[in-house]
Design a protein around this motif. Structure first.
Motif, PDB file in Angstrom:
ATOM      1  N   HIS A 189      37.675  41.535  42.258  1.00  0.00           N
ATOM      2  CA  HIS A 189      38.863  42.156  42.852  1.00  0.00           C
ATOM      3  C   HIS A 189      40.051  41.208  42.785  1.00  0.00           C
ATOM      4  O   HIS A 189      39.873  39.993  42.648  1.00  0.00           O
ATOM      5  CB  HIS A 189      38.585  42.520  44.314  1.00  0.00           C
ATOM      6  CG  HIS A 189      38.260  41.313  45.139  1.00  0.00           C
ATOM      7  ND1 HIS A 189      39.234  40.534  45.733  1.00  0.00           N
ATOM      8  CD2 HIS A 189      37.078  40.719  45.431  1.00  0.00           C
ATOM      9  CE1 HIS A 189      38.670  39.527  46.368  1.00  0.00           C
ATOM     10  NE2 HIS A 189      37.355  39.611  46.200  1.00  0.00           N
ATOM     11  N   PRO A 190      41.270  41.742  42.916  1.00  0.00           N
ATOM     12  CA  PRO A 190      42.442  40.868  42.969  1.00  0.00           C
ATOM     13  C   PRO A 190      42.335  39.914  44.157  1.00  0.00           C
ATOM     14  O   PRO A 190      41.865  40.290  45.227  1.00  0.00           O
ATOM     15  CB  PRO A 190      43.611  41.825  43.147  1.00  0.00           C
ATOM     16  CG  PRO A 190      43.109  43.139  42.669  1.00  0.00           C
ATOM     17  CD  PRO A 190      41.641  43.150  42.955  1.00  0.00           C
ATOM     18  N   SER A 246      42.026  36.063  39.465  1.00  0.00           N
ATOM     19  CA  SER A 246      43.382  35.529  39.436  1.00  0.00           C
ATOM     20  C   SER A 246      44.147  36.138  38.267  1.00  0.00           C
ATOM     21  O   SER A 246      43.587  36.342  37.190  1.00  0.00           O
ATOM     22  CB  SER A 246      43.357  34.013  39.268  1.00  0.00           C
ATOM     23  OG  SER A 246      42.716  33.405  40.360  1.00  0.00           O
ATOM     24  N   HIS A 247      45.400  36.437  38.486  1.00  0.00           N
ATOM     25  CA  HIS A 247      46.317  36.894  37.443  1.00  0.00           C
ATOM     26  C   HIS A 247      45.821  38.125  36.677  1.00  0.00           C
ATOM     27  O   HIS A 247      45.793  38.122  35.452  1.00  0.00           O
ATOM     28  CB  HIS A 247      46.619  35.762  36.463  1.00  0.00           C
ATOM     29  CG  HIS A 247      46.936  34.467  37.126  1.00  0.00           C
ATOM     30  ND1 HIS A 247      48.090  34.273  37.855  1.00  0.00           N
ATOM     31  CD2 HIS A 247      46.243  33.306  37.207  1.00  0.00           C
ATOM     32  CE1 HIS A 247      48.106  33.042  38.346  1.00  0.00           C
ATOM     33  NE2 HIS A 247      46.993  32.442  37.976  1.00  0.00           N
ATOM     34  N   PRO A 248      45.426  39.188  37.372  1.00  0.00           N
ATOM     35  CA  PRO A 248      44.928  40.377  36.662  1.00  0.00           C
ATOM     36  C   PRO A 248      46.028  41.031  35.829  1.00  0.00           C
ATOM     37  O   PRO A 248      47.192  41.081  36.229  1.00  0.00           O
ATOM     38  CB  PRO A 248      44.469  41.303  37.794  1.00  0.00           C
ATOM     39  CG  PRO A 248      45.254  40.869  38.982  1.00  0.00           C
ATOM     40  CD  PRO A 248      45.479  39.396  38.824  1.00  0.00           C
ATOM     41  N   GLY A 252      48.589  44.147  29.266  1.00  0.00           N
ATOM     42  CA  GLY A 252      49.613  43.118  29.238  1.00  0.00           C
ATOM     43  C   GLY A 252      50.556  43.112  30.422  1.00  0.00           C
ATOM     44  O   GLY A 252      51.470  42.296  30.481  1.00  0.00           O
ATOM     45  N   GLU A 253      50.348  43.995  31.381  1.00  0.00           N
ATOM     46  CA  GLU A 253      51.219  44.072  32.553  1.00  0.00           C
ATOM     47  C   GLU A 253      50.477  43.587  33.796  1.00  0.00           C
ATOM     48  O   GLU A 253      49.267  43.737  33.903  1.00  0.00           O
ATOM     49  CB  GLU A 253      51.662  45.519  32.793  1.00  0.00           C
ATOM     50  CG  GLU A 253      52.504  46.098  31.679  1.00  0.00           C
ATOM     51  CD  GLU A 253      52.900  47.534  31.972  1.00  0.00           C
ATOM     52  OE1 GLU A 253      52.960  47.917  33.161  1.00  0.00           O
ATOM     53  OE2 GLU A 253      53.125  48.269  31.010  1.00  0.00           O
ATOM     54  N   LYS A 254      51.242  43.013  34.738  1.00  0.00           N
ATOM     55  CA  LYS A 254      50.648  42.628  36.016  1.00  0.00           C
ATOM     56  C   LYS A 254      50.277  43.898  36.770  1.00  0.00           C
ATOM     57  O   LYS A 254      51.146  44.594  37.284  1.00  0.00           O
ATOM     58  CB  LYS A 254      51.634  41.806  36.839  1.00  0.00           C
ATOM     59  CG  LYS A 254      51.856  40.426  36.323  1.00  0.00           C
ATOM     60  CD  LYS A 254      52.760  39.650  37.257  1.00  0.00           C
ATOM     61  CE  LYS A 254      52.965  38.244  36.749  1.00  0.00           C
ATOM     62  NZ  LYS A 254      53.772  37.433  37.668  1.00  0.00           N
ATOM     63  N   LYS A 255      49.015  44.197  36.768  1.00  0.00           N
ATOM     64  CA  LYS A 255      48.539  45.415  37.424  1.00  0.00           C
ATOM     65  C   LYS A 255      47.129  45.139  37.932  1.00  0.00           C
ATOM     66  O   LYS A 255      46.247  44.796  37.152  1.00  0.00           O
ATOM     67  CB  LYS A 255      48.545  46.582  36.438  1.00  0.00           C
ATOM     68  CG  LYS A 255      48.260  47.912  37.066  1.00  0.00           C
ATOM     69  CD  LYS A 255      48.450  49.028  36.060  1.00  0.00           C
ATOM     70  CE  LYS A 255      48.150  50.352  36.715  1.00  0.00           C
ATOM     71  NZ  LYS A 255      48.206  51.445  35.761  1.00  0.00           N
ATOM     72  N   PRO A 256      46.908  45.287  39.232  1.00  0.00           N
ATOM     73  CA  PRO A 256      45.584  44.971  39.779  1.00  0.00           C
ATOM     74  C   PRO A 256      44.526  45.996  39.372  1.00  0.00           C
ATOM     75  O   PRO A 256      44.823  47.161  39.121  1.00  0.00           O
ATOM     76  CB  PRO A 256      45.813  44.996  41.282  1.00  0.00           C
ATOM     77  CG  PRO A 256      46.959  45.927  41.469  1.00  0.00           C
ATOM     78  CD  PRO A 256      47.835  45.755  40.259  1.00  0.00           C
ATOM     79  N   LEU A 308      39.479  51.697  48.362  1.00  0.00           N
ATOM     80  CA  LEU A 308      40.650  51.145  47.676  1.00  0.00           C
ATOM     81  C   LEU A 308      41.792  52.148  47.607  1.00  0.00           C
ATOM     82  O   LEU A 308      42.891  51.780  47.217  1.00  0.00           O
ATOM     83  CB  LEU A 308      40.265  50.694  46.258  1.00  0.00           C
ATOM     84  CG  LEU A 308      39.213  49.600  46.181  1.00  0.00           C
ATOM     85  CD1 LEU A 308      38.844  49.323  44.727  1.00  0.00           C
ATOM     86  CD2 LEU A 308      39.695  48.330  46.869  1.00  0.00           C
ATOM     87  N   THR A 309      41.532  53.366  47.972  1.00  0.00           N
ATOM     88  CA  THR A 309      42.475  54.485  47.872  1.00  0.00           C
ATOM     89  C   THR A 309      43.141  54.460  46.506  1.00  0.00           C
ATOM     90  O   THR A 309      42.452  54.401  45.506  1.00  0.00           O
ATOM     91  CB  THR A 309      43.493  54.475  49.035  1.00  0.00           C
ATOM     92  OG1 THR A 309      44.199  53.239  49.046  1.00  0.00           O
ATOM     93  CG2 THR A 309      42.799  54.686  50.368  1.00  0.00           C
ATOM     94  N   GLU A 310      44.432  54.480  46.459  1.00  0.00           N
ATOM     95  CA  GLU A 310      45.117  54.529  45.165  1.00  0.00           C
ATOM     96  C   GLU A 310      45.770  53.199  44.811  1.00  0.00           C
ATOM     97  O   GLU A 310      46.687  53.147  43.994  1.00  0.00           O
ATOM     98  CB  GLU A 310      46.142  55.653  45.176  1.00  0.00           C
ATOM     99  CG  GLU A 310      45.505  57.012  45.340  1.00  0.00           C
ATOM    100  CD  GLU A 310      46.524  58.141  45.349  1.00  0.00           C
ATOM    101  OE1 GLU A 310      47.686  57.901  44.992  1.00  0.00           O
ATOM    102  OE2 GLU A 310      46.133  59.248  45.711  1.00  0.00           O
ATOM    103  N   ARG A 311      45.329  52.124  45.431  1.00  0.00           N
ATOM    104  CA  ARG A 311      45.923  50.808  45.180  1.00  0.00           C
ATOM    105  C   ARG A 311      45.682  50.292  43.771  1.00  0.00           C
ATOM    106  O   ARG A 311      46.486  49.557  43.226  1.00  0.00           O
ATOM    107  CB  ARG A 311      45.379  49.783  46.165  1.00  0.00           C
ATOM    108  CG  ARG A 311      45.881  49.964  47.552  1.00  0.00           C
ATOM    109  CD  ARG A 311      45.478  48.774  48.357  1.00  0.00           C
ATOM    110  NE  ARG A 311      44.444  49.174  49.286  1.00  0.00           N
ATOM    111  CZ  ARG A 311      43.963  48.401  50.222  1.00  0.00           C
ATOM    112  NH1 ARG A 311      44.373  47.167  50.335  1.00  0.00           N
ATOM    113  NH2 ARG A 311      43.046  48.834  51.041  1.00  0.00           N
ATOM    114  N   MET A 312      44.523  50.636  43.192  1.00  0.00           N
ATOM    115  CA  MET A 312      44.174  50.091  41.886  1.00  0.00           C
ATOM    116  C   MET A 312      43.048  50.918  41.268  1.00  0.00           C
ATOM    117  O   MET A 312      42.356  51.647  41.962  1.00  0.00           O
ATOM    118  CB  MET A 312      43.726  48.642  42.016  1.00  0.00           C
ATOM    119  CG  MET A 312      42.459  48.469  42.807  1.00  0.00           C
ATOM    120  SD  MET A 312      42.133  46.784  43.304  1.00  0.00           S
ATOM    121  CE  MET A 312      43.318  46.586  44.620  1.00  0.00           C
TER     122      MET A 312
END
Length: 109
Positions: A8-9, A47-49, A53-57, A89-93
């Motif tokens: 997980h993030p 770390s750093h998910p 190529g985008e910062k997205k958890p 996690l609902t819709e967080r990721m």
């Protein structure tokens, strides 16, 4: 066995992780495939998910278990665990579940 490793993030807090770990344990137990004392659950922060190529958890659950369950049993467990992840996690990721069979002949304790 099984061992459930939840990746997980890093910023996912204990207020989410503690109830999720308990829910994953109960989900595996409720499957009827394992005894409570055999189920192990742990979290591994990422770390750093990045996604595409985008910062997205994202989150992923790896389930390690010995061979011997049918494909239908593994699929039912995978679907139930994914539903548990999505509930917490609902819709967080986005979340995924991977079932990995361990060869008991080469497993050491």
């Amino acid at each position: 066995m099984p061992t459930l490793l939840f990746h997980h993030p890093r910023d996912l807090g204990d207020d989410t992780l503690d109830p999720l770990v308990d829910a994953l344990h109960h989900c595996a137990l409720d499957s009827g495939l394992f005894e409570a004392r055999a189920i192990k659950v742990a979290t591994l922060p990422l770390s750093h998910p990045r996604q595409a190529g985008e910062k997205k958890p994202f989150a992923m659950l790896q389930v390690r278990l010995f061979a011997g369950r049918t494909q239908a049993q593994r699929l039912a467990l995978s679907n139930a665990l994914l539903a548990t992840l999505n509930e917490h996690l609902t819709e967080r990721m986005s979340a995924t579940v991977e079932m990995v069979e361990t060869d008991s002949a080469t497993f050491s304790r």
